[in-house]
Design a protein around this motif. Structure first.
Motif, PDB file in Angstrom:
ATOM      1  N   HIS A   1     117.029  -8.571  25.589  1.00 31.45           N
ATOM      2  CA  HIS A   1     116.399  -7.893  26.718  1.00 31.45           C
ATOM      3  C   HIS A   1     117.101  -8.339  28.001  1.00 31.45           C
ATOM      4  CE1 HIS A   1     112.879  -6.261  24.484  1.00 31.45           C
ATOM      5  NE2 HIS A   1     113.185  -7.261  23.672  1.00 31.45           N
ATOM      6  N   PRO A   2     117.089  -7.521  29.021  1.00 35.40           N
ATOM      7  CA  PRO A   2     117.784  -7.900  30.264  1.00 35.40           C
ATOM      8  C   PRO A   2     117.220  -9.184  30.869  1.00 35.40           C
ATOM      9  CG  PRO A   2     117.232  -5.555  30.267  1.00 35.40           C
ATOM     10  CD  PRO A   2     116.518  -6.155  29.087  1.00 35.40           C
ATOM     11  N   LEU A   3     118.112  -9.990  31.403  1.00 35.89           N
ATOM     12  CA  LEU A   3     117.725 -11.180  32.181  1.00 35.89           C
ATOM     13  C   LEU A   3     118.391 -11.043  33.550  1.00 35.89           C
ATOM     14  CD1 LEU A   3     118.060 -14.321  29.829  1.00 35.89           C
ATOM     15  CD2 LEU A   3     115.987 -13.142  30.549  1.00 35.89           C
TER      16      LEU A   3
ATOM     17  N   LEU B   1     126.790 -11.428  26.579  1.00 39.45           N
ATOM     18  CA  LEU B   1     126.185 -10.334  25.810  1.00 39.45           C
ATOM     19  C   LEU B   1     124.814  -9.939  26.357  1.00 39.45           C
ATOM     20  CD1 LEU B   1     126.954 -11.591  22.168  1.00 39.45           C
ATOM     21  CD2 LEU B   1     128.211  -9.858  23.470  1.00 39.45           C
ATOM     22  N   ILE B   2     124.227 -10.790  27.201  1.00 36.86           N
ATOM     23  CA  ILE B   2     122.862 -10.546  27.689  1.00 36.86           C
ATOM     24  C   ILE B   2     122.905  -9.579  28.873  1.00 36.86           C
ATOM     25  CG2 ILE B   2     120.806 -11.612  28.666  1.00 36.86           C
ATOM     26  CD1 ILE B   2     121.578 -14.197  27.244  1.00 36.86           C
ATOM     27  N   PRO B   3     122.216  -8.438  28.770  1.00 36.87           N
ATOM     28  CA  PRO B   3     122.244  -7.461  29.868  1.00 36.87           C
ATOM     29  C   PRO B   3     121.685  -8.045  31.167  1.00 36.87           C
ATOM     30  CG  PRO B   3     121.301  -6.509  27.866  1.00 36.87           C
ATOM     31  CD  PRO B   3     121.435  -7.968  27.608  1.00 36.87           C
ATOM     32  N   GLU B   4     122.348  -7.692  32.254  1.00 35.25           N
ATOM     33  CA  GLU B   4     121.930  -8.028  33.613  1.00 35.25           C
ATOM     34  C   GLU B   4     122.009  -9.527  33.929  1.00 35.25           C
ATOM     35  OE1 GLU B   4     118.339  -6.159  35.005  1.00 35.25           O
ATOM     36  OE2 GLU B   4     118.696  -4.358  33.790  1.00 35.25           O
ATOM     37  N   LEU B   5     122.534 -10.327  33.008  1.00 34.48           N
ATOM     38  CA  LEU B   5     122.727 -11.751  33.301  1.00 34.48           C
ATOM     39  C   LEU B   5     124.100 -11.921  33.942  1.00 34.48           C
ATOM     40  CD1 LEU B   5     121.627 -14.669  33.021  1.00 34.48           C
ATOM     41  CD2 LEU B   5     122.902 -14.823  30.875  1.00 34.48           C
ATOM     42  N   GLU B   6     124.108 -12.372  35.179  1.00 35.90           N
ATOM     43  CA  GLU B   6     125.373 -12.612  35.880  1.00 35.90           C
ATOM     44  C   GLU B   6     125.796 -14.055  35.631  1.00 35.90           C
ATOM     45  OE1 GLU B   6     127.299 -12.692  40.378  1.00 35.90           O
ATOM     46  OE2 GLU B   6     125.209 -12.108  40.092  1.00 35.90           O
TER      47      GLU B   6
ATOM     48  N   HIS C   1     117.340 -17.490  23.794  1.00 36.11           N
ATOM     49  CA  HIS C   1     115.953 -17.454  23.316  1.00 36.11           C
ATOM     50  C   HIS C   1     115.092 -16.587  24.224  1.00 36.11           C
ATOM     51  CE1 HIS C   1     111.886 -19.118  22.563  1.00 36.11           C
ATOM     52  NE2 HIS C   1     112.331 -19.381  21.358  1.00 36.11           N
ATOM     53  N   ARG C   2     115.299 -16.736  25.523  1.00 40.19           N
ATOM     54  CA  ARG C   2     114.533 -15.953  26.491  1.00 40.19           C
ATOM     55  C   ARG C   2     114.892 -14.470  26.380  1.00 40.19           C
ATOM     56  NH1 ARG C   2     114.554 -18.188  32.592  1.00 40.19           N
ATOM     57  NH2 ARG C   2     114.224 -20.087  31.375  1.00 40.19           N
ATOM     58  N   ALA C   3     116.176 -14.178  26.200  1.00 40.61           N
ATOM     59  CA  ALA C   3     116.612 -12.782  26.101  1.00 40.61           C
ATOM     60  C   ALA C   3     116.134 -12.121  24.803  1.00 40.61           C
ATOM     61  CB  ALA C   3     118.135 -12.704  26.191  1.00 40.61           C
TER      62      ALA C   3
END
Length: 402
Positions: A291-293, A320-325, A396-398
């Motif tokens: 999920h986006p972070l 690979l995590i969406p919206e994670l800069e 884990h959060r994503a």
């Protein structure tokens, strides 16, 4: 099986690249540099001869070995010379204590809330500095009232796993960061693994780093005796501490000189957890239901992570995590080097070594920072005031796991 560490010094051509990259030599005149303390001095050392005391200021980060174009095992030569110095001159009580995280964890765990509260007071820190030589401002971890082992035993394993993996959690996840250990288990289970968590102790790395080779070998052999039967049964072994994983992959063999087929087998089956997950992704087997972070996170790879020679798997996964800069920091070392930065006479050196990294993190104005090594995370968080997470915590959060 044995490694000719000393023999590698004949390859040294005195190019001084190791001097250029050594973060400690640049931070203090007390350490003359890895070439002088390593290959150059080693030529004149014989068994029983005294070692220059400046060698004690080498942090053992291993960057000199990593950058040497001639393949000289500079950090390993220095580690062995430091052990010789400890044999000749003895080891301070402080170093004997902080190099035994399992013992400290067992003592503190039953009284964890009280121990944590006491060690947060200025009076206790000043007393520890005066009596033991542990710097009052150094980052010390909190202890958990429940170990990871106890939590894992009481946990119901999900069914339907198609493969197994043995989890080597290390001392920090067991006594200081059991939540990180549980996240590692849940991320692995989410990717179809049944996770085996055998009883285990310290790998011996802190003792090795402090030059206490005899007890370090005992700890390594005891741990290997627990992991080798599982390796012989064909299980992979995964570690979330880059330094402890590297210890069993090669350092116990190369530095401690342990020539043991069981250790070799455990080393062959050992993976860093981000290394394993990236390999899964390369094989098209990693779940990517992230999920986006929407966060901004600088990532620092610890020195021991570079020692694996596997690139930056944590960075590959975080991307690979969406919206994670993710901001890749380009600093060699945070300065703490395990227990080095805890010591009164070395704390300021550790802070100078990490100053550029700390400035980068402050400039990023990030929500948190990410790093694979527990001691680096504690040091970075204390120095910057920015929370420091294991990359697993972001995965884990994503995944939105429990």
């Amino acid at each position: 099986m044995s490694v000719d560490i000393r023999g590698s010094l004949d390859n040294c051509v005195k190019c001084t690249i190791c001097e250029t990259f050594c973060p400690v030599a640049q931070a203090t005149p007390l350490f003359p540099g890895p070439k002088y303390a390593g290959p150059q001095s080693e030529r004149y050392r014989e068994p029983g001869t005294s070692v220059d005391a400046s060698l004690d200021y080498c942090s053992g980060c291993g960057i000199c070995t990593q950058v040497c174009p001639q393949g000289v095992d500079i950090a390993e030569i220095n580690a062995r010379a430091r052990a010789q110095m400890r044999t000749e001159r003895g080891m301070p009580l402080r170093d004997r204590l902080i190099a035994r995280p399992t013992l400290l964890g067992r003592l503190a765990q039953p009284v964890a809330p009280v121990a944590n509260a006491v060690m947060r007071t200025g009076l206790a820190r000043r007393a520890a500095e005066s009596a033991l030589g542990i710097h009052r401002d150094a980052a010390l971890p909190s202890f958990s009232a429940r170990t990871l082992q106890s939590r894992a035993r009481r946990r119901r394993r999900p069914g339907g796993a198609g493969r197994t993996v043995v989890y080597f959690h290390g001392c920090a996840a067991n006594y200081n960061e059991p939540d990180v250990g549980m996240m590692a288990i849940e991320v692995l289970e989410h990717n179809g693994f049944e996770v085996i968590v055998p009883p285990q102790g310290c790998c011996g790395l802190p003792l090795q780093s402090n030059g206490n080779f005899g007890p370090a070998r005992s700890h390594t052999r005891e741990l290997v005796s627990r992991l080798a039967p599982l390796a012989r049964d064909g299980h992979m072994i995964v570690a979330n501490s880059t330094s402890c994983g590297l210890m069993l992959k090669r350092e116990a063999r190369e530095i401690l000189g342990i020539d043991d087929p069981d250790l070799a087998l455990v080393g062959e089956r050992m993976f860093d957890i981000c290394e394993l997950l990236r390999d899964l992704h390369d094989a098209g087997e990693l779940r990517t239901d992230f999920h986006p972070l929407p966060m901004r996170v600088p990532y620092h790879q610890p020195c021991q992570g570079r020692g694996h020679g596997f690139g930056k798997p944590a960075l590959d996964l975080l991307r690979l995590i969406p919206e994670l800069e993710v901001i890749e920091t380009d600093r060699e070392c945070c300065g703490v080097a395990g227990t080095y930065g805890l010591k009164k006479e070395k704390y300021e050196i550790a802070m100078r070594v990490g100053a550029s990294l700390f400035a980068d993190i402050a400039e990023a104005r990030a929500d948190c920072t990410a790093c694979d090594s527990e001691t680096c995370r504690w040091h970075i968080a204390k120095a910057t005031g920015v929370p420091a997470l294991h990359p697993l915590e972001l995965l884990h959060r994503a995944y939105r796991l429990s």
